[in-house]
Scaffold this motif. Structure first.
Motif, PDB file in Angstrom:
ATOM      1  N   LEU A   1       0.719  -1.095  -0.088  1.00  0.00           N
ATOM      2  CA  LEU A   1      -0.197  -0.060   0.048  1.00  0.00           C
ATOM      3  C   LEU A   1       0.884   1.115  -0.126  1.00  0.00           C
ATOM      4  CD1 LEU A   1      -2.749  -0.991   2.612  1.00  0.00           C
ATOM      5  CD2 LEU A   1      -2.858  -1.089   0.086  1.00  0.00           C
ATOM      6  N   PHE A   2       1.898   1.180   0.808  1.00  0.00           N
ATOM      7  CA  PHE A   2       2.863   2.432   0.625  1.00  0.00           C
ATOM      8  C   PHE A   2       3.390   2.708  -0.627  1.00  0.00           C
ATOM      9  CE2 PHE A   2       7.345   3.674   0.808  1.00  0.00           C
ATOM     10  CZ  PHE A   2       7.132   4.900   1.201  1.00  0.00           C
ATOM     11  N   PHE A   3       4.037   1.573  -1.288  1.00  0.00           N
ATOM     12  CA  PHE A   3       4.694   1.752  -2.686  1.00  0.00           C
ATOM     13  C   PHE A   3       3.784   2.155  -3.851  1.00  0.00           C
ATOM     14  CE2 PHE A   3       8.376  -0.477  -0.705  1.00  0.00           C
ATOM     15  CZ  PHE A   3       9.225   0.588  -0.882  1.00  0.00           C
ATOM     16  N   ASN A   4       2.544   1.618  -3.464  1.00  0.00           N
ATOM     17  CA  ASN A   4       1.514   1.961  -4.686  1.00  0.00           C
ATOM     18  C   ASN A   4       1.089   3.508  -4.747  1.00  0.00           C
ATOM     19  OD1 ASN A   4      -1.920   2.326  -5.026  1.00  0.00           O
ATOM     20  ND2 ASN A   4      -0.836   1.139  -6.587  1.00  0.00           N
TER      21      ASN A   4
ATOM     22  N   ASP B   1       9.081  -0.549  -8.719  1.00  0.00           N
ATOM     23  CA  ASP B   1       8.588  -0.976  -9.877  1.00  0.00           C
ATOM     24  C   ASP B   1       7.140  -0.657 -10.035  1.00  0.00           C
ATOM     25  OD1 ASP B   1      11.076  -1.732 -11.467  1.00  0.00           O
ATOM     26  OD2 ASP B   1      10.810  -3.383 -10.008  1.00  0.00           O
ATOM     27  N   LEU B   2       6.749   0.073 -10.595  1.00  0.00           N
ATOM     28  CA  LEU B   2       5.187   0.457 -10.858  1.00  0.00           C
ATOM     29  C   LEU B   2       4.868   0.289 -12.328  1.00  0.00           C
ATOM     30  CD1 LEU B   2       4.408   3.682  -8.505  1.00  0.00           C
ATOM     31  CD2 LEU B   2       4.104   1.160  -8.176  1.00  0.00           C
TER      32      LEU B   2
ATOM     33  N   ASP C   1       0.961  -8.841  -3.631  1.00  0.00           N
ATOM     34  CA  ASP C   1       0.041  -8.256  -2.839  1.00  0.00           C
ATOM     35  C   ASP C   1      -0.406  -7.302  -3.601  1.00  0.00           C
ATOM     36  OD1 ASP C   1       0.294  -9.994  -0.683  1.00  0.00           O
ATOM     37  OD2 ASP C   1       1.745  -8.695   0.444  1.00  0.00           O
ATOM     38  N   LEU C   2       0.383  -6.509  -4.271  1.00  0.00           N
ATOM     39  CA  LEU C   2       0.020  -5.490  -5.486  1.00  0.00           C
ATOM     40  C   LEU C   2      -1.097  -5.872  -6.338  1.00  0.00           C
ATOM     41  CD1 LEU C   2       2.875  -3.120  -5.470  1.00  0.00           C
ATOM     42  CD2 LEU C   2       0.648  -2.609  -4.633  1.00  0.00           C
TER      43      LEU C   2
ATOM     44  N   PHE D   1       1.431  -6.987 -14.411  1.00  0.00           N
ATOM     45  CA  PHE D   1       2.596  -6.338 -14.188  1.00  0.00           C
ATOM     46  C   PHE D   1       3.408  -6.699 -12.961  1.00  0.00           C
ATOM     47  CE2 PHE D   1       5.455  -3.095 -12.606  1.00  0.00           C
ATOM     48  CZ  PHE D   1       6.254  -2.920 -13.543  1.00  0.00           C
ATOM     49  N   HIS D   2       2.715  -6.741 -11.923  1.00  0.00           N
ATOM     50  CA  HIS D   2       3.089  -7.013 -10.613  1.00  0.00           C
ATOM     51  C   HIS D   2       3.247  -8.524 -10.144  1.00  0.00           C
ATOM     52  CE1 HIS D   2       3.427  -2.867  -9.040  1.00  0.00           C
ATOM     53  NE2 HIS D   2       2.282  -2.696  -9.297  1.00  0.00           N
ATOM     54  N   LEU D   3       2.308  -9.194 -11.005  1.00  0.00           N
ATOM     55  CA  LEU D   3       2.312 -10.706 -10.563  1.00  0.00           C
ATOM     56  C   LEU D   3       3.817 -11.164 -11.385  1.00  0.00           C
ATOM     57  CD1 LEU D   3       1.080 -13.554 -10.143  1.00  0.00           C
ATOM     58  CD2 LEU D   3       0.222 -13.412 -12.285  1.00  0.00           C
TER      59      LEU D   3
END
Length: 706
Positions: free
Chosen positions: A337-340, A357-358, A520-521, A542-544
């Motif tokens: 949640l923070f990095f999002n 990485d986003l 988690d993202l 992307f996050h997977l």
């Protein structure tokens, strides 16, 4: 008159005229003034202790010898040259007239101005007449995270009977504590203002108070580590302690902190909130959270940053295991949640932090900060964040960095309501505390930052000296801690982390916390956590993939299943067709690559899928072909991993060893496998199969005898 030869003097230059008389008077006046001035100067010399010069005081300087003629016959002495006869006198006069200039450092100037402001303002709690209340004795408990020890001392205090503010879980009382060095019990001069906080739930365990202090002091330790890297603006976290009122029934406990006036702001929360009401978010609080994540080796992140300026209080810590620091510790989900909501700023770059990485969609949303950060600032607890994915079961403990025993905290932002994104201190008498030295203010910075402190030309900053509010400890302990942190520091980028693994600086077998965060993202995006009206499948994929690149086992299984068209329980809404649009290469080949990684990490289902695929030649994509040899390797790995009904796998391996075209014919080995399969079947109470395998083993050995 002319006849007598007597004239009036007109035309006679020897006779003084009126103008001549006036000129003489002026000269006499000037001479008198000069004489008085000289007397004054001599008087000053006498006061300065300068005696008149004598012949004994006159001596030639070596410089005069240099000016002499080489023949020494002519001595040219110019009395108008710069001799040193009167240097003592002139120095005495200059010393008397010139006042010494004292150099004051900028820090001392600020502290002096702050003290003057305090003196001019007076005691902000004077109107509440706390000094007139009855004093009581208490025990103050303080914790040092470096030595992992508690220090207890006695104190005298006066506390208001009614709370002046309350939050979701605690209420706040005004309190004055008398200095332990006071000799005359002068409360107006020797006492300090404190805020005492107590849980409104009377059933709250007493250990929680001490665990909260341990949390905040651990966070303070990380603030000191942040300062040691010379950021543009230094920070600090309140010294927090526990006071035990021994004279009251039950000896109730209170958290105590120094009272600080000012604009009380919550800069971020433990669930992704970022303060952005002014159109620009503070860079220092966000950089602090990012710094703690990398410097701790992904073991924790300090969030819930709030306070006055850069003096913070009531933080929360997310740990990789998610077991310490109470219900406010959301584990890797809180880190996600923070990095999002975190976009690396100039301070992050100056500290050498790597960007997280986003996805392109997330980066685009971050640019629209008004809509992106329009969320509640309320601190979340574990029951508020329920998602499908599970955190890793085994993680290294943060105790090896700071302490062995981790605390817990019920920190839920006592000063903030649930609806507001930016709050002012609930102290009704709060006054803005701003020290302006004419050069910068508490939020000065660059054109892109309101607090970065980074100019266009980044000059080397001076090393920082220890502040008076920092944790004191043995220098050897601090050195050991720094060496440990140097060894465990990890970047936030997947590619940078994998580069360290390839170089051997990080073990390949190390479980990746970064992968768990990306997983988690992915789940958050698939379940519409950030936008209830849209399921961002692109960001979820992307996050997977990022989690799979980190070697996360759950992500490897999920992405390989999606690419190969198999069902998965991690991201059920993401199917094969959705992923095919996002993968430029052959999706089946990429899926098999991820499945091989999952199988080598011990996933039995992946092992069996690959074994059957190489055995029958199906589902191998374009780059792989049927291979009984590889099938035998995967079958053996499945048996070693303890697959259910392993006797069936052993029987199939024996069949392959009896095939002529398998390339691995071995009748003797087939007989042994059939015999082992029979014993395994007997263990599973399958008598008929056991008898069948015994017969087949005899037939295989018969082929050996021939």
């Amino acid at each position: 008159m002319e006849e007598s030869g007597i004239s009036d003097g007109e035309g006679d230059p020897s006779f003084p005229t009126c103008e001549g008389v006036r000129s003489s008077e002026t000269m006499v006046s000037r001479t008198a003034e000069r004489t008085m001035s000289e007397c004054d100067e001599f008087a000053e010399l006498e006061v300065a202790g300068v005696e008149p010069l004598t012949l004994d005081d006159i001596s030639f300087n070596n410089s005069y010898d240099d000016q002499a003629d080489s023949s020494d016959e002519v001595f040219n002495f110019d009395p108008t040259k710069g001799g040193k006869f009167f240097s003592v006198a002139m120095a005495a006069i200059a010393k008397k007239k010139k006042k010494p200039i004292k150099m004051i450092s900028p820090a001392k100037r600020k502290w002096s101005k702050a003290l003057n402001l305090i003196k001019d303002r007076g005691d902000p709690w004077e109107k509440f007449h706390l000094d007139q209340m009855k004093s009581e004795k208490g025990k103050r408990h303080r914790y040092n995270p470096l030595t992992q020890a508690w220090v207890v001392d006695e104190c005298v205090l006066k506390m208001d009977k009614e709370p002046f503010a309350n939050g979701a879980m605690r209420e706040c009382f005004r309190m004055k504590k008398l200095s332990n060095f006071s000799m005359n019990d002068d409360w107006s001069r020797d006492s300090n203002n404190f805020v005492a906080k107590s849980y409104m739930d009377e059933a709250m365990p007493r250990e929680t108070y001490f665990e909260d202090v341990m949390l905040q002091m651990d966070a303070k330790l990380w603030a000191g580590e942040y300062n040691r890297h010379n950021p543009p603006k230094k920070i600090d976290i309140f010294m927090m302690g526990v006071v035990e009122l021994v004279e009251r029934p039950g000896s109730p406990l209170y958290h105590i902190e120094h009272y600080i006036e000012g604009d009380y702001v919550k800069y971020n929360s433990n669930s992704g909130f970022v303060e952005d009401t002014s159109g620009k978010c503070r860079q220092t609080p966000q950089a602090l959270s990012h710094f703690t994540f990398e410097r701790s080796g992904h073991e924790l992140v300090v969030v819930d940053i709030q306070g006055v300026g850069d003096l913070y209080t009531d933080p929360q810590i997310h740990t990789a295991a998610g077991l310490e620091y109470g219900d406010g510790n959301l584990g890797t989900k809180g880190m996600a949640l923070f990095f999002n909501s975190h976009h690396c700023n100039e301070i992050c770059l100056s500290l050498g932090l790597t960007p997280f990485d986003l996805s392109p969609n997330e980066i685009k949303q971050l640019k629209n900060t008004v809509q992106r950060f329009n969320s509640t600032s309320e601190t979340k607890v574990k029951v508020d964040e329920t998602i499908v994915s599970q955190s890793p079961s085994e993680k290294p403990e943060f105790g090896r960095f700071c302490r062995g025993i981790s605390g817990s905290s019920e920190s839920t932002s006592d000063y903030f309501s649930q609806a507001s994104s930016r709050q002012i201190s609930e102290c009704d008498e709060a006054v803005m505390f701003n020290i302006d030295d004419g050069q910068s203010n508490s939020r000065g910075g660059t054109a892109t930052s309101i607090d970065s402190g980074l100019g266009k030309d980044m000059h080397e900053r001076k090393p920082r000296t220890r502040g008076i509010t920092e944790c004191e400890g043995d220098p050897e302990q601090q050195i050991k801690m720094k060496q440990k942190l140097d060894r465990v520091a990890r970047p936030s980028s997947v590619s940078a982390l994998n580069a360290l693994k390839l170089s051997g600086l990080i073990p390949e077998s190390e479980e990746s916390v970064l992968g768990s965060i990306h997983l988690d993202l992915a789940v958050y995006h698939e379940t519409c956590r950030f936008n209830a009206n849209m399921q961002d499948k692109n960001s979820a994929h992307f996050h997977l993939k990022a989690a799979a690149d980190c070697g996360n086992q759950l992500a490897l299984v999920a992405i390989s299943s999606i690419y190969l068209g198999l069902p998965n329980d991690i991201l059920p809404a993401l199917n094969h067709l959705d992923a095919a649009e996002l993968v430029p290469d052959n999706i089946e080949d990429r899926g098999l690559d991820f499945m091989v990684s999952a199988a080598r990490n011990g996933d039995v289902n992946s092992i069996m899928f690959l074994a059957k695929a190489f055995d029958c030649g199906l589902n191998l994509g374009n780059d792989r072909r049927q291979s009984y040899g590889q099938a035998m390797e995967w079958y053996q790995m499945a048996v070693d991993e303890g697959v259910e009904k392993r006797y069936l796998i052993m029987a199939r391996m024996a069949e392959i060893m009896l095939m002529e075209d398998s390339g691995c014919k071995d009748p003797n080995g087939a007989g042994e496998l059939y015999s082992e399969a029979a014993e395994a079947a007997m263990e599973e109470m399958c008598g008929k199969l056991a008898n069948k395998y015994y017969m087949l083993s005899e037939e295989a050995w018969a082929l050996v005898e021939e």
